[in-house]
Design a protein around this motif. Structure first.
Motif, PDB file in Angstrom:
ATOM      1  N   ILE A  90      21.899  77.043  27.935  1.00 47.70           N
ATOM      2  CA  ILE A  90      20.937  78.049  27.482  1.00 47.70           C
ATOM      3  C   ILE A  90      19.938  77.394  26.527  1.00 47.70           C
ATOM      4  O   ILE A  90      20.316  76.639  25.642  1.00 47.70           O
ATOM      5  CB  ILE A  90      21.675  79.219  26.809  1.00 47.70           C
ATOM      6  N   LYS A  91      18.669  77.701  26.728  1.00 50.01           N
ATOM      7  CA  LYS A  91      17.611  77.133  25.893  1.00 50.01           C
ATOM      8  C   LYS A  91      16.931  78.169  24.998  1.00 50.01           C
ATOM      9  O   LYS A  91      16.255  77.824  24.048  1.00 50.01           O
ATOM     10  CB  LYS A  91      16.541  76.471  26.769  1.00 50.01           C
ATOM     11  N   SER A  92      17.085  79.471  25.342  1.00 50.09           N
ATOM     12  CA  SER A  92      16.457  80.524  24.542  1.00 50.09           C
ATOM     13  C   SER A  92      17.221  81.828  24.721  1.00 50.09           C
ATOM     14  O   SER A  92      18.087  81.936  25.584  1.00 50.09           O
ATOM     15  CB  SER A  92      14.992  80.710  24.952  1.00 50.09           C
ATOM     16  N   PHE A  93      16.874  82.823  23.927  1.00 48.27           N
ATOM     17  CA  PHE A  93      17.529  84.134  24.012  1.00 48.27           C
ATOM     18  C   PHE A  93      17.296  84.803  25.362  1.00 48.27           C
ATOM     19  O   PHE A  93      18.132  85.552  25.836  1.00 48.27           O
ATOM     20  CB  PHE A  93      17.024  85.051  22.890  1.00 48.27           C
ATOM     21  N   GLU A  94      16.174  84.511  25.995  1.00 47.70           N
ATOM     22  CA  GLU A  94      15.849  85.111  27.288  1.00 47.70           C
ATOM     23  C   GLU A  94      16.810  84.652  28.387  1.00 47.70           C
ATOM     24  O   GLU A  94      16.961  85.325  29.399  1.00 47.70           O
ATOM     25  CB  GLU A  94      14.403  84.789  27.693  1.00 47.70           C
ATOM     26  N   ARG A 106      28.912 101.105  20.835  1.00 44.48           N
ATOM     27  CA  ARG A 106      27.476 101.196  20.576  1.00 44.48           C
ATOM     28  C   ARG A 106      26.886  99.876  20.080  1.00 44.48           C
ATOM     29  O   ARG A 106      25.844  99.435  20.545  1.00 44.48           O
ATOM     30  CB  ARG A 106      27.197 102.296  19.555  1.00 44.48           C
ATOM     31  N   TYR A 107      27.528  99.246  19.100  1.00 46.72           N
ATOM     32  CA  TYR A 107      26.996  98.013  18.524  1.00 46.72           C
ATOM     33  C   TYR A 107      27.809  96.819  19.031  1.00 46.72           C
ATOM     34  O   TYR A 107      29.019  96.741  18.813  1.00 46.72           O
ATOM     35  CB  TYR A 107      27.021  98.059  16.999  1.00 46.72           C
ATOM     36  N   VAL A 108      27.110  95.923  19.698  1.00 43.26           N
ATOM     37  CA  VAL A 108      27.757  94.757  20.295  1.00 43.26           C
ATOM     38  C   VAL A 108      27.049  93.499  19.804  1.00 43.26           C
ATOM     39  O   VAL A 108      25.822  93.405  19.864  1.00 43.26           O
ATOM     40  CB  VAL A 108      27.708  94.817  21.836  1.00 43.26           C
ATOM     41  N   CYS A 109      27.826  92.549  19.328  1.00 38.98           N
ATOM     42  CA  CYS A 109      27.288  91.269  18.888  1.00 38.98           C
ATOM     43  C   CYS A 109      27.650  90.231  19.951  1.00 38.98           C
ATOM     44  O   CYS A 109      28.815  89.896  20.131  1.00 38.98           O
ATOM     45  CB  CYS A 109      27.872  90.892  17.534  1.00 38.98           C
ATOM     46  N   VAL A 110      26.636  89.765  20.681  1.00 37.98           N
ATOM     47  CA  VAL A 110      26.830  88.835  21.788  1.00 37.98           C
ATOM     48  C   VAL A 110      26.631  87.406  21.271  1.00 37.98           C
ATOM     49  O   VAL A 110      25.644  87.118  20.596  1.00 37.98           O
ATOM     50  CB  VAL A 110      25.830  89.116  22.931  1.00 37.98           C
ATOM     51  N   PHE A 111      27.582  86.527  21.607  1.00 37.62           N
ATOM     52  CA  PHE A 111      27.517  85.124  21.215  1.00 37.62           C
ATOM     53  C   PHE A 111      27.435  84.252  22.456  1.00 37.62           C
ATOM     54  O   PHE A 111      28.052  84.554  23.473  1.00 37.62           O
ATOM     55  CB  PHE A 111      28.767  84.711  20.428  1.00 37.62           C
ATOM     56  N   SER A 112      26.690  83.151  22.343  1.00 33.54           N
ATOM     57  CA  SER A 112      26.600  82.208  23.446  1.00 33.54           C
ATOM     58  C   SER A 112      26.278  80.813  22.915  1.00 33.54           C
ATOM     59  O   SER A 112      25.628  80.662  21.885  1.00 33.54           O
ATOM     60  CB  SER A 112      25.528  82.642  24.436  1.00 33.54           C
ATOM     61  N   LEU A 113      26.719  79.808  23.648  1.00 31.51           N
ATOM     62  CA  LEU A 113      26.420  78.413  23.335  1.00 31.51           C
ATOM     63  C   LEU A 113      25.206  77.946  24.110  1.00 31.51           C
ATOM     64  O   LEU A 113      24.920  78.460  25.181  1.00 31.51           O
ATOM     65  CB  LEU A 113      27.588  77.516  23.762  1.00 31.51           C
ATOM     66  N   GLY A 114      24.551  76.934  23.601  1.00 35.35           N
ATOM     67  CA  GLY A 114      23.444  76.312  24.321  1.00 35.35           C
ATOM     68  C   GLY A 114      23.145  74.937  23.762  1.00 35.35           C
ATOM     69  O   GLY A 114      23.601  74.580  22.679  1.00 35.35           O
ATOM     70  N   ASP A 115      22.363  74.172  24.483  1.00 32.13           N
ATOM     71  CA  ASP A 115      21.942  72.830  24.044  1.00 32.13           C
ATOM     72  C   ASP A 115      23.124  71.984  23.580  1.00 32.13           C
ATOM     73  O   ASP A 115      23.072  71.336  22.543  1.00 32.13           O
ATOM     74  CB  ASP A 115      20.914  72.918  22.909  1.00 32.13           C
ATOM     75  N   VAL A 116      24.197  71.973  24.338  1.00 28.33           N
ATOM     76  CA  VAL A 116      25.419  71.279  23.940  1.00 28.33           C
ATOM     77  C   VAL A 116      25.283  69.776  24.177  1.00 28.33           C
ATOM     78  O   VAL A 116      24.927  69.339  25.256  1.00 28.33           O
ATOM     79  CB  VAL A 116      26.636  71.825  24.717  1.00 28.33           C
ATOM     80  N   GLU A 117      25.553  69.008  23.118  1.00 28.17           N
ATOM     81  CA  GLU A 117      25.540  67.547  23.196  1.00 28.17           C
ATOM     82  C   GLU A 117      26.785  67.003  22.524  1.00 28.17           C
ATOM     83  O   GLU A 117      27.232  67.526  21.503  1.00 28.17           O
ATOM     84  CB  GLU A 117      24.328  66.967  22.455  1.00 28.17           C
ATOM     85  N   ARG A 118      27.328  65.954  23.101  1.00 29.90           N
ATOM     86  CA  ARG A 118      28.500  65.299  22.531  1.00 29.90           C
ATOM     87  C   ARG A 118      28.097  63.902  22.081  1.00 29.90           C
ATOM     88  O   ARG A 118      27.494  63.151  22.841  1.00 29.90           O
ATOM     89  CB  ARG A 118      29.568  65.219  23.606  1.00 29.90           C
ATOM     90  N   ASN A 119      28.412  63.552  20.850  1.00 29.83           N
ATOM     91  CA  ASN A 119      28.029  62.255  20.293  1.00 29.83           C
ATOM     92  C   ASN A 119      29.239  61.549  19.701  1.00 29.83           C
ATOM     93  O   ASN A 119      30.132  62.198  19.159  1.00 29.83           O
ATOM     94  CB  ASN A 119      26.988  62.416  19.181  1.00 29.83           C
ATOM     95  N   LYS A 120      29.203  60.239  19.778  1.00 31.42           N
ATOM     96  CA  LYS A 120      30.214  59.437  19.096  1.00 31.42           C
ATOM     97  C   LYS A 120      29.532  58.735  17.944  1.00 31.42           C
ATOM     98  O   LYS A 120      28.455  58.180  18.094  1.00 31.42           O
ATOM     99  CB  LYS A 120      30.808  58.393  20.034  1.00 31.42           C
TER     100      LYS A 120
END
Length: 184
Positions: A90-94, A106-120
């Motif tokens: 995911i790159k944006s809320f859209e 009625r009230y829902v808080c939606v969570f999502s990951l995006g732009d995932v990078e793994r570094n050493k």
């Protein structure tokens, strides 16, 4: 013509001029929106979806978040739907498709990951010795929705650096979410 140019410059500065705001250790808010006259709701459902091992991380994360939020909200619940694939690219809320979901609360808080990078990265423990450490850099999207009025109340995009994806003990991220939902 000068007026149009002036309006364009002002709008551009407001949209693209948001600076990252540090809200905790290795946690920054890089995008934010809050509806006018926002108040913390009495009940919230924390929601996310995905496939694979990420479900376990979210469930532990939601458990810790519910414990923090129970002190300020009357009713807190969480739900993880593994039939919904919130892609980690995911790159944006859209890019987050929540319109097709049927929420009972009625009230829902939606969570999502995006732009995932793994570094050493290398850590120097003692002179002459070093150890590799795996770190994750990712965007963590949060949207608080009013499903009755089909309205977005809060949007936050957090930039996080952590040793695990959605680490349950990432107290900085948990505290940042609590403070962003309850900005008193």
């Amino acid at each position: 013509m000068k007026q149009l140019l002036f309006i364009f410059i002002i709008v551009s500065l407001n949209v693209y001029g948001q600076k990252a705001r540090k809200v905790g250790y290795n946690v920054k808010v890089v995008e934010e929106y809050t509806v006018e006259n926002y108040k913390l709701p009495d009940s919230i459902l924390f929601f996310s979806g995905g496939k694979g091992e990420i479900e376990y991380n979210y469930r532990l994360f939601f458990k810790k978040l519910k414990k923090k939020m129970n002190k300020i909200v009357k009713y807190v619940d969480s739900e993880f739907d593994d039939n919904i694939d919130f892609s980690q690219s995911i790159k944006s809320f859209e890019d987050i498709d929540y319109d097709s979901l049927n929420f009972k609360q009625r009230y829902v808080c939606v969570f999502s990951l995006g732009d995932v990078e793994r570094n050493k990265s290398k850590l120097n423990i003692e002179e002459g010795k070093s150890r590799s450490m795996l770190t994750w850099n990712y965007s963590f999207y949060m949207m608080l929705l009013d499903t009755d009025n089909d309205k977005v109340l809060i949007k936050r995009k957090f930039k996080v650096t952590s040793s695990e994806l959605i680490y349950k003990n990432n107290s900085s991220l948990l505290k940042a979410i609590k403070n962003e939902l309850n900005p008193e």
